[in-house]
Each structure stands twice: as C-alpha cells, then as structure tokens.
Write an enzyme that holds these catalytic residues in place. Structure first.
Site, PDB file in Angstrom:
ATOM      1  N   GLU A  52     -26.450  11.808  -9.362  1.00 52.59           N
ATOM      2  CA  GLU A  52     -26.080  13.160  -9.802  1.00 52.59           C
ATOM      3  C   GLU A  52     -25.820  14.025  -8.572  1.00 52.59           C
ATOM      4  O   GLU A  52     -26.616  13.973  -7.627  1.00 52.59           O
ATOM      5  CB  GLU A  52     -27.191  13.804 -10.624  1.00 52.59           C
ATOM      6  CG  GLU A  52     -26.725  15.116 -11.248  1.00 52.59           C
ATOM      7  CD  GLU A  52     -27.804  15.793 -12.107  1.00 52.59           C
ATOM      8  OE1 GLU A  52     -28.939  15.290 -12.173  1.00 52.59           O
ATOM      9  OE2 GLU A  52     -27.501  16.833 -12.681  1.00 52.59           O
ATOM     10  N   ALA A  56     -36.539  15.663  -7.678  1.00 55.57           N
ATOM     11  CA  ALA A  56     -36.617  14.394  -8.382  1.00 55.57           C
ATOM     12  C   ALA A  56     -35.392  14.233  -9.261  1.00 55.57           C
ATOM     13  O   ALA A  56     -34.639  15.182  -9.458  1.00 55.57           O
ATOM     14  CB  ALA A  56     -37.870  14.342  -9.247  1.00 55.57           C
ATOM     15  N   MET A  57     -35.230  13.033  -9.807  1.00 57.41           N
ATOM     16  CA  MET A  57     -34.024  12.734 -10.585  1.00 57.41           C
ATOM     17  C   MET A  57     -34.358  11.883 -11.806  1.00 57.41           C
ATOM     18  O   MET A  57     -35.105  10.909 -11.717  1.00 57.41           O
ATOM     19  CB  MET A  57     -33.030  12.016  -9.664  1.00 57.41           C
ATOM     20  CG  MET A  57     -31.740  11.629 -10.326  1.00 57.41           C
ATOM     21  SD  MET A  57     -30.817  13.101 -10.890  1.00 57.41           S
ATOM     22  CE  MET A  57     -29.960  12.408 -12.297  1.00 57.41           C
ATOM     23  N   GLU A  58     -33.734  12.261 -12.919  1.00 63.86           N
ATOM     24  CA  GLU A  58     -34.112  11.727 -14.243  1.00 63.86           C
ATOM     25  C   GLU A  58     -33.375  10.454 -14.654  1.00 63.86           C
ATOM     26  O   GLU A  58     -33.261  10.181 -15.855  1.00 63.86           O
ATOM     27  CB  GLU A  58     -33.838  12.814 -15.287  1.00 63.86           C
ATOM     28  CG  GLU A  58     -32.342  13.121 -15.547  1.00 63.86           C
ATOM     29  CD  GLU A  58     -31.814  14.335 -14.791  1.00 63.86           C
ATOM     30  OE1 GLU A  58     -32.389  14.689 -13.749  1.00 63.86           O
ATOM     31  OE2 GLU A  58     -30.812  14.902 -15.252  1.00 63.86           O
ATOM     32  N   ASN A  59     -32.899   9.626 -13.741  1.00 68.61           N
ATOM     33  CA  ASN A  59     -32.179   8.403 -14.103  1.00 68.61           C
ATOM     34  C   ASN A  59     -32.853   7.687 -15.284  1.00 68.61           C
ATOM     35  O   ASN A  59     -34.070   7.561 -15.314  1.00 68.61           O
ATOM     36  CB  ASN A  59     -32.153   7.447 -12.914  1.00 68.61           C
ATOM     37  CG  ASN A  59     -31.851   8.148 -11.620  1.00 68.61           C
ATOM     38  OD1 ASN A  59     -30.797   8.726 -11.469  1.00 68.61           O
ATOM     39  ND2 ASN A  59     -32.813   8.152 -10.703  1.00 68.61           N
ATOM     40  N   HIS A  68     -40.848  17.483 -16.218  1.00 69.15           N
ATOM     41  CA  HIS A  68     -39.428  17.879 -16.242  1.00 69.15           C
ATOM     42  C   HIS A  68     -38.525  16.646 -16.318  1.00 69.15           C
ATOM     43  O   HIS A  68     -37.660  16.559 -17.187  1.00 69.15           O
ATOM     44  CB  HIS A  68     -39.118  18.716 -14.996  1.00 69.15           C
ATOM     45  CG  HIS A  68     -37.694  19.144 -14.872  1.00 69.15           C
ATOM     46  ND1 HIS A  68     -37.264  20.402 -15.232  1.00 69.15           N
ATOM     47  CD2 HIS A  68     -36.594  18.491 -14.422  1.00 69.15           C
ATOM     48  CE1 HIS A  68     -35.956  20.496 -15.008  1.00 69.15           C
ATOM     49  NE2 HIS A  68     -35.527  19.345 -14.515  1.00 69.15           N
ATOM     50  N   GLU A  69     -38.737  15.709 -15.417  1.00 66.13           N
ATOM     51  CA  GLU A  69     -37.859  14.538 -15.387  1.00 66.13           C
ATOM     52  C   GLU A  69     -38.034  13.700 -16.644  1.00 66.13           C
ATOM     53  O   GLU A  69     -37.068  13.175 -17.196  1.00 66.13           O
ATOM     54  CB  GLU A  69     -38.104  13.687 -14.133  1.00 66.13           C
ATOM     55  CG  GLU A  69     -37.989  14.440 -12.808  1.00 66.13           C
ATOM     56  CD  GLU A  69     -36.718  15.253 -12.645  1.00 66.13           C
ATOM     57  OE1 GLU A  69     -35.694  14.895 -13.243  1.00 66.13           O
ATOM     58  OE2 GLU A  69     -36.768  16.267 -11.921  1.00 66.13           O
ATOM     59  N   HIS A  98     -36.172  15.189 -19.550  1.00 70.07           N
ATOM     60  CA  HIS A  98     -34.729  14.958 -19.499  1.00 70.07           C
ATOM     61  C   HIS A  98     -34.324  13.738 -20.327  1.00 70.07           C
ATOM     62  O   HIS A  98     -33.146  13.597 -20.672  1.00 70.07           O
ATOM     63  CB  HIS A  98     -34.275  14.700 -18.053  1.00 70.07           C
ATOM     64  CG  HIS A  98     -33.846  15.927 -17.299  1.00 70.07           C
ATOM     65  ND1 HIS A  98     -33.005  16.876 -17.832  1.00 70.07           N
ATOM     66  CD2 HIS A  98     -34.112  16.344 -16.028  1.00 70.07           C
ATOM     67  CE1 HIS A  98     -32.776  17.823 -16.917  1.00 70.07           C
ATOM     68  NE2 HIS A  98     -33.439  17.522 -15.814  1.00 70.07           N
ATOM     69  N   GLU A 107     -30.399  21.501 -17.807  1.00 68.48           N
ATOM     70  CA  GLU A 107     -31.386  22.020 -16.860  1.00 68.48           C
ATOM     71  C   GLU A 107     -32.148  23.232 -17.395  1.00 68.48           C
ATOM     72  O   GLU A 107     -33.370  23.306 -17.262  1.00 68.48           O
ATOM     73  CB  GLU A 107     -30.729  22.325 -15.514  1.00 68.48           C
ATOM     74  CG  GLU A 107     -30.179  21.088 -14.792  1.00 68.48           C
ATOM     75  CD  GLU A 107     -31.210  19.990 -14.563  1.00 68.48           C
ATOM     76  OE1 GLU A 107     -32.424  20.227 -14.719  1.00 68.48           O
ATOM     77  OE2 GLU A 107     -30.794  18.858 -14.238  1.00 68.48           O
TER      78      GLU A 107
HETATM   79  N1  TRP Z   1     -31.142  16.574 -12.180  1.00 69.62           N
HETATM   80  C1  TRP Z   1     -32.214  16.713 -11.231  1.00 69.62           C
HETATM   81  C2  TRP Z   1     -33.286  17.568 -11.879  1.00 69.62           C
HETATM   82  O1  TRP Z   1     -33.129  18.724 -12.054  1.00 69.62           O
HETATM   83  C3  TRP Z   1     -31.899  17.318  -9.930  1.00 69.62           C
HETATM   84  C4  TRP Z   1     -30.745  16.855  -9.124  1.00 69.62           C
HETATM   85  C5  TRP Z   1     -29.456  17.156  -9.264  1.00 69.62           C
HETATM   86  C6  TRP Z   1     -30.807  16.147  -7.914  1.00 69.62           C
HETATM   87  N2  TRP Z   1     -28.722  16.690  -8.227  1.00 69.62           N
HETATM   88  C7  TRP Z   1     -29.531  16.084  -7.383  1.00 69.62           C
HETATM   89  C8  TRP Z   1     -31.839  15.573  -7.228  1.00 69.62           C
HETATM   90  C9  TRP Z   1     -29.263  15.489  -6.158  1.00 69.62           C
HETATM   91  C10 TRP Z   1     -31.568  14.965  -6.010  1.00 69.62           C
HETATM   92  C11 TRP Z   1     -30.300  14.942  -5.478  1.00 69.62           C
HETATM   93  O2  TRP Z   1     -34.252  17.108 -12.317  1.00 69.62           O
HETATM   94 ZN    ZN Z   2     -33.606  18.809 -14.181  1.00 71.60          ZN
END
Ligand code: TRP
Ligand code: ZN
Length: 863
Positions: free
Chosen positions: A124, A264-267, A299-300, A303, A322
C-alpha cells in the site's frame, strides 16, 4: 526545478479497469539482489474490444512476457519507465511475465525490500508495481496463489491466506505454497521470508471456528510479543461483540520488522508491523508504547472487514477504510481503557495534527478530489478527521441506527471495492434520514468555527442560545457552506449543580437560535461535551464560568477542556505582554483542588497537569512567536511548580509503586501522574526537586518511570542530565527501540544549544537515517515537538530540516515527504521567521532530483 511537471490524478477521471484478473499466480525465487518474480494472470476482458492492457511496473527488469504461452516479441508490447502496454488481446487469456528485482538496494521501503537480513513487503498504496507488472489499483480484485523459494537460512516463508504445501529443493533451498481464498487488491499482498521466532496462540470465533494465531519476531524476542498477542485476542472478541464481525481465515499472522515507513499494515492474514508497535516488555517499553500497541494491533485487525473484505474503489476513498477503522480502534481503546481519558488524548492529537493541517496550505477534504502522490494523503485529516465524521454520524443517528447502518454496509458491500457515497447510503437507508448535507463533511476542508452566545431571561426562566458557524477558505475552496454540526450541551448552576442534562443540538445552518424553557437560575453552559464535533468553539463564557466547569462539570472531557482554555488564555496573555498574575495564581489554586479530588482517576489528573502544548498555542495566536510562547508557558509552569510544590511532591511520592509491573490502564495512570508531577516540578529546579528527579531515575524499575525521569531531567536543564543520558545510552545501546527514545528525549531539549546537540547527534554512530524510526526520533521530534529551538531566529533549525529532507529524499521519498510539514505553515509565523521558513522550502523545491512526494508538498506549501 524539475522540468517534467508530474500530472495530478483526479477523482472525476475514474474509469473502471477494462479487464478482470481472475487469478494471480506468483512465483518468487528470492535472492537479496537478484530476485525473480514470475506472474501468471488469468485475464478476462470486461471493457471495450479495442482497449489495450496497461499494467503498472516500475524499476522492474523485464525478462520475458507471454500471452497464452506465446512469447511476446518486442513489437507486440510497449514498455516505458512506468508501464507495460499490450494491445490486440483476445477476450480471455493468460499473461505470464518474468521480472528481476533487487530488494537489497530498496531503501525506499516500498515493494519488496530487506530489513535486518529478511525479506518483507509493503505494497500500500502503490508498491506492488515495483514487484511485478500488474494493474496496481484497489478496484482490481484477484485470487492469489503464491510460491516462495529461498535459501534454507530464511526459515519462514510467509504470504497471505493458508499454507498449502512446503518442501525441500536443490542447493539448500526450499519452498512454501500459499493460497488466499479471498479476492483482494494487490495493495494487500504480502510476503515475508526470514529467520524468525514465533509466538503461537489460538482464538475460537463466535461461530466456533478455531483460528491459529502466530506472531513472528526476531530470534529471542518472542516473549516481547505477548502483549500484542493478548491485544489481538481482545480485539477479535470486541469486533464480534460490537460490530458482529468474525474473522474469516484459519490463520492470522503478524510479523514485526525494524525498517518500516509507517506504523503497521493490514495485509490479508499477514499483518506487518513496525517493531516499535509490536514489541513490549516493562523494561524497554513505556505505557504509551503499550497503549499504542493495543490500538494499532486492533486497528490492523479491524481492517480485515473495513478495508479488506470491503475495500476502496480508488485511493480518493481512502477514508472509507481509514476513517472508519480509526473510529473502530478508538472505540475499542475507550472500552479497554476508559472513555474520558481516551477521548482527551484523541482530541489532543486531533488538534495538534489535524487542526494544524486544516489551517495551513496542505488542508484538504477528508475525501480529496485530486492528488499527485497518494502516499502524501495518509494524513491526520484522512485518518483522524475521517474518524470524527463517523463519530458524529453515530451521535446524530444514535447507537442503534448506527449499528443497523454498519450491518447493512457489511452485508451489501462484502467482496466489493466501493465508495464513501455507498457507505453513507447504507446509514441513510437504515435510519431513514437524508444524509446529503452530512456528506459535506467529506468534501469540505477546514475546521468550522462555531460561536454560541447566550441570553438568560430571569423573569421567564428561559435561556436563548444563538449559534453561528463559519469556515475560513482553504486552498482551492474559497466558499464554504454550512455543515450539520452536532453540539452536545448541558447546563450547570453557578454553584456547579447540574441544571439540565446533555442534549444534542444539530447546528445545520449558518445561524440558529434555540430557546430552552424551565431554566431555574442563570446557567453556565457546558457545550461541545465529549468534543461532539471537530470544530473550534468560542462562547461568551467568562473565566469565572470556566472555573465552575473546571471544578464540577459532570462531563469530564469538558472539565479538562475548561482547565486547558484557562491555561491557554493565561499563556497567550503573557506572551502578548499583558500577563494576568492574579489569574495565574487562581489557576494554580484551582488545579491544586482538582488534583486532590478523590473521585478523579490518576490518569485524568495527569492530563489536567499537562498544559496546552506550544504547537497548540502557536495555532491559537497569529502571527505565532514560538520563543515568546515557550517563555510564557514556562513561566506558568514554574508558577504552578512553586505554588503547588508540596502537593506535587506528595503525589509524586504517593504514586510510586513497589508492586510488580502491571500494564493495566489503572497502573499506567498512576505512573502517568507520577511522571506528570516530576515534569511539572522540573520547572522549579530547586535542589530538593532536582534530587527528587535523580532519585526517580535511579529507582525506576520500568521504562515508563525511567524515561519520565530522564525527560524531566532534560527539561530541567540541570547538569545532572548529562550523567543520566550517558548512563541511559550505556545501558540500552543494544536495544534499538530504546535507543530511539534516547534520541527523541534529546530532540526535545528546551535549552539554548539544543540545535547543536541535535546536529551532533546526526553524526552519532547510532544515528541511522535509513531507519525511519531512528530518523523520526531525532529529526521529526525536533521539528515538531521543540518549537522554541526549531524556530531559531537565524533560521538554522529550518536549514537543518531542509538538509535532512533532501538527504532522505534521495533514498526514501515517502519518509522525506513527512518531514516537510513543519515548514509548511510558514504564513502563520511572525514575518521574520516566516520568510526564513519559506526560503528553505524554496531551496527544497528547487532541488533538481526531487521526488514527486516532496515536490508535491513543498509546492503546495509555497502556495
Ligand atoms: N494502511 C495502513 C494503516 O493505516 C498504513 C499504510 C499505508 C502504510 N501506507 C503505508 C504503512 C505504507 C506502511 C507503509 O493501517
Ligand atoms: Zn489503517
């Protein structure tokens, strides 16, 4: 200046992608500098016959491409730096491509890169295009199957979904096969390969399914993931109870990495976390770290429904996932830790970051209509104001209709990439209300200013309330319309007795008059209770009224708010050269009374003790003079520290605990109050107080106490602080997350030579600018949280920041762009400073190889 002006992307230009990618098969042959990625896409035409297939792809070395097994010759496709275009395609076909990429050279931390010797991804928003050729847009959903091959030393090979197979290969290599049954956009793709330790648990869902939970961390760190895992289980349960949302795969994984651009990232099924938001134990993590871990893990996880099962049609809809997800994590934290304290912290952050953004050249609507680089729109406005909008929606509709609306949304749009309009339509339908005006909150930038004037008719026992609203112009939006603003109001008597319960008035025009009968005596207004809308409120309240609220408002948010407003006005008056000494004494007295109120929690008292920040004060005074604000705030702090010295020392002692560490909100509240007392006492550097701080540092048995003492010692300016700083570095030099704190404490040094200290720290052997945590700990902390020293009168702070922006931009544009903001609000500062800020922005903007990211922000900031 660059000559190729990058093109803006516009919401109005949205067109569906003319092909569906039904399945995506990826094979990764991992190698640090020469990774091979083979992609096999099953494609079906959904648009017009003559449309070519245009795939995104950047920094890829194309090895081969074939359609239905037939290799494409060079004249059958067009390759440029950002696309692979293939014309003349049948209606259904399989496209195979093979590319080579170099993860070890990737310091931008987007796409596939290496962190601490392991492979990881961040896709993302637009990172997938640096992994393989693909329609890199959120409305192209595909089912993925992934094969990863790597050297044995990368003991874990992870991707989204379920592990289907794994086994040995030649040359000491092995493989793993993953399948994700849920169609997803490519920004949710993830891969991790590395030598990891794992903490294992399980969760039984509301329908009785068992989900395996795994948290992967650096070898030897598994015990530090326990709090994150516990938070995850609580979040899973909460989402079932509160929103009826159940987890859908048999496996849920989280991986911690040290080098990460965000939190963090919600993969899907494989969340990737910045290690600072995952690892915690009492010795190395503060209570604030615990609190953020709990919130971000939730949060993650949340998502999975708001973002993954239902995703965004295009990046203009970013707040769809978001804003709603922040609202969900804030509601979770409120339930876990107490609504009042969480709300105060949330509003403090909202004002410091979002209100500042909304008042400057980077102001944009929660749903913007154009952007140059989407990375730049992961802002406080999209996230925090996005959440405030959902909160207002719930206030206006009521909890029951709100839940009906969210149920409808989940049911109707599951599996889709959708829009904010479709989301709001669900709430309109479920509640039977017309929400077309409410939609203005998404389209209009800027913080509304609301005024309330009251007139009490003694004879008729009636109160008239006159409301107005207005919003100042923001870039590109000169004319603003009225928005529906829910204002929660209660009344108190002059002696602090409740006169009337909370009622929500919906101010949906420029002006509104309301008359309340049966008000037995002259009332004191408690308005915008719980901060019921993200607006700036001014009323005709007198200081005496605020003291009543400060002492007795049953709405604790407004009790806190009254204290903040009193303190703010005193600091601003002194900064303007008209100090109110009597008022300052009166404020200190009232604060002292609030601190001995047995009915109030320690966490709440700690918040009462924190005066409005210098950044907030700067936002309230125009033109801002950071040095004057710093001095007058310091004077009020010293007055409080002297006036309430005995009480602060007593509380500081009473809040000390010999009990075993507990991460509970209650225990954290006591530590917060103890630290707040230490911090206030540091403003009166008497021998007694200083030795108390030294003692606090020496006996600290956890990081919250230790950092609290260190911060207070640094704030005191006393020479002892150098000894403590050296000691701290010696103890923690092998712990990166703790060392980040060491940098950040020094970045907040209020003393005259702080900038020299910060510059010297950029030469320190432990300063690693390629690590975003370390960079932010020093550079962002200085620029954002040390206004008095950043706004150095010769402009040296600005020059330093501009140097850092340019240096970082050469390898990590996304992180460099986040450093631009402190220079952005140059118009708000006194002209002598504003000019120097502008000069540095111009220097940045004129740099020949600037990234699109920094260019967009620097250009907008210059206006
Ligand atoms: N979607 C993620 C969140 O809000 C955040 C996110 C978006 C992100 N772009 C990113 C994290 C790039 C790391 C790098 O939870
Ligand atoms: Zn988020």
């Amino acid at each position: 200046m660059r000559t190729d002006t990058p093109q803006a992307v516009r919401l109005a230009d949205y067109r569906p992608f003319p092909f569906a990618i039904e399945t995506t098969r990826l094979v990764f042959e991992l190698h640090p500098s020469q990774t091979r990625v083979k992609a096999e896409l099953a494609v079906r035409r959904t648009g017009a016959k003559d449309e070519p297939l245009v795939l995104n792809g950047e920094r890829l070395k194309l090895v081969s491409a074939a359609v239905d097994g037939q290799a494409l010759s060079a004249n059958q496709y067009v390759l440029d730096a950002e696309h692979l275009t293939i014309p003349d395609l049948p209606d259904q076909f399989v496209l195979t491509t093979e590319v080579e990429i170099d993860p070890s050279a990737n310091k931008a931390l987007m796409g596939l890169y290496m962190s601490g010797g392991r492979f990881c991804t961040q896709c993302e928003a637009e990172g997938f295009r640096t992994i393989t050729y693909f329609p890199d847009r959120p409305d192209v959903l595909s089912r993925y199957s992934v094969r990863i091959e790597a050297d044995r030393k990368f003991t874990h090979l992870l991707s989204n979904g379920n592990l289907i197979d794994s086994g040995a290969l030649e040359d000491n290599r092995f493989f793993a096969e993953w399948e994700d049954p849920f169609p997803k956009p490519c920004y949710l793709f993830a891969l991790v390969a590395g030598h990891l330790d794992v903490l294992v648990d399980r969760f039984i869902t509301m329908s009785g399914r068992e989900v395996a939970l795994r948290v992967f961390v650096d070898p030897g760190q598994a015990s530090r993931a326990a709090y994150a895992l516990d938070s995850l289980k609580r979040a899973m349960k909460w989402d079932e109870d509160t929103f009826g949302r159940e987890y859908d795969l048999d496996l849920f994984m989280i991986v911690a990495v040290r080098d990460f651009n965000f939190g963090a990232m919600e993969n899907k099924g494989l969340n990737i976390f910045n290690s600072s938001l995952l690892l915690a134990d009492p010795h190395t993590a503060t209570d604030l770290d615990y609190e953020r871990i709990e919130a971000v893990v939730a949060h993650e996880y949340f998502h999975n429904w708001t973002g993954n099962r239902i995703t965004c049609r295009d990046w203009f809809q970013l707040c769809l996932k978001e804003g709603f997800t922040v609202f969900r994590d804030q509601s979770f934290s409120a339930d876990q830790r107490g609504a009042t304290v969480e709300r105060i912290k949330g509003v403090r952050a909202l004002r410091a970051r979002q209100f500042a953004e909304d008042a400057g050249p980077l102001a944009h609507p929660v749903r913007p209509s154009s952007y140059m680089k989407i990375d730049n729109f992961y802002t406080a406005t999209i996230y925090e104001k996005g959440s405030e909008i959902i909160r207002m929606l719930k206030t206006i509709l009521g909890a029951e209709a709100f839940r009906k609306g969210s149920d409808l949304y989940f049911q109707r749009h599951d599996g889709q990439a959708t829009t904010v309009e479709a989301f709001i339509a669900c709430f309109a339908e479920a509640s039977g209300r017309d929400l077309s005006d409410f939609f203005g909150w998404y389209e209009q930038a800027g913080t509304p200013a609301v005024t309330i004037e009251t007139a009490y008719d003694e004879a008729a026992k009636a109160l008239t309330l006159n409301f107005t609203q207005s919003t100042a112009p923001t870039p590109g939006q000169p004319d603003k319309k009225a928005l529906p603003i829910p204002i929660a109001i209660g009344l108190l008597s002059e002696t602090g007795e409740p006169l009337r319960e909370t009622e929500v008035v919906l101010l949906d025009k420029d002006a509104l008059t309301v008359r309340w009968e049966n008000v037995p005596s002259r009332p004191i207004l408690s308005a915008l209770r719980g901060f019921s809308a993200p607006v700036n409120l001014s009323t005709d309240a007198r200081p005496a009224d605020r003291y009543v609220l400060f002492a007795a408002d049953p709405d604790l948010f407004n009790r806190w708010e009254a204290g903040q407003t009193l303190a703010r006005d005193l600091i601003l008056a002194r900064a303007a050269g008209t100090p109110d000494e009597v008022g300052e004494e009166r404020y200190a007295d009232a604060l002292g009374r609030a601190l001995v109120d047995d009915t109030a929690e320690p966490a709440f008292k700690a918040l009462l003790l924190a005066l409005p920040s210098e950044q907030d004060l700067a936002l309230m005074s125009e033109p801002a003079e950071p040095a004057a604000l710093h001095e007058s705030r310091k004077t009020l702090r010293t007055r409080i520290a002297v006036h309430l010295g005995d009480l602060l020392r007593r509380l500081h002692g009473e809040m000390q605990s010999d009990a075993e560490f507990s991460a509970s909100a209650e225990a954290a509240g006591r530590r917060a109050l103890r630290n707040a007392c230490a911090n206030m006492l540091s403003a009166d550097p008497s021998a007694d107080n200083l030795s108390r701080l030294v003692g606090h540092y020496a006996v600290s048995g956890n990081m919250t106490d230790q950092i609290g003492a260190l911060q207070a010692m640094v704030a005191s300016g006393d020479a002892q602080r150098e000894i403590a700083l050296n000691n701290f570095h010696g103890v923690w030099r092998k712990e990166p997350l703790v060392l980040d704190k060491w940098f950040s404490v020094q970045a907040q040094d209020p003393s005259e030579n702080a900038l020299e200290r910060v510059i010297a720290l950029t030469k320190h052997q432990d300063f690693e600018p390629t690590n975003p945590n370390r960079l932010r700990a020093l550079v962002s902390t200085f620029a954002n949280f040390n206004p008095a020293r950043f706004h150095d009168s010769r402009g040296a702070g600005y020059r330093f920041l501009a140097d850092q922006i340019l240096a970082v931009d050469s390898f990590n544009p996304m992180t460099a762009a986040r450093l631009v903001e402190p220079l952005g609000n140059w118009r708000r500062y006194k002209p002598a400073l504003g000019r120097l800020m502008r000069e540095q922005l111009e220097r940045v903007a004129a740099h020949p190889d600037l990234s699109k990211n920094v260019l967009e922000l620097a250009t907008k900031a210059l206006g």
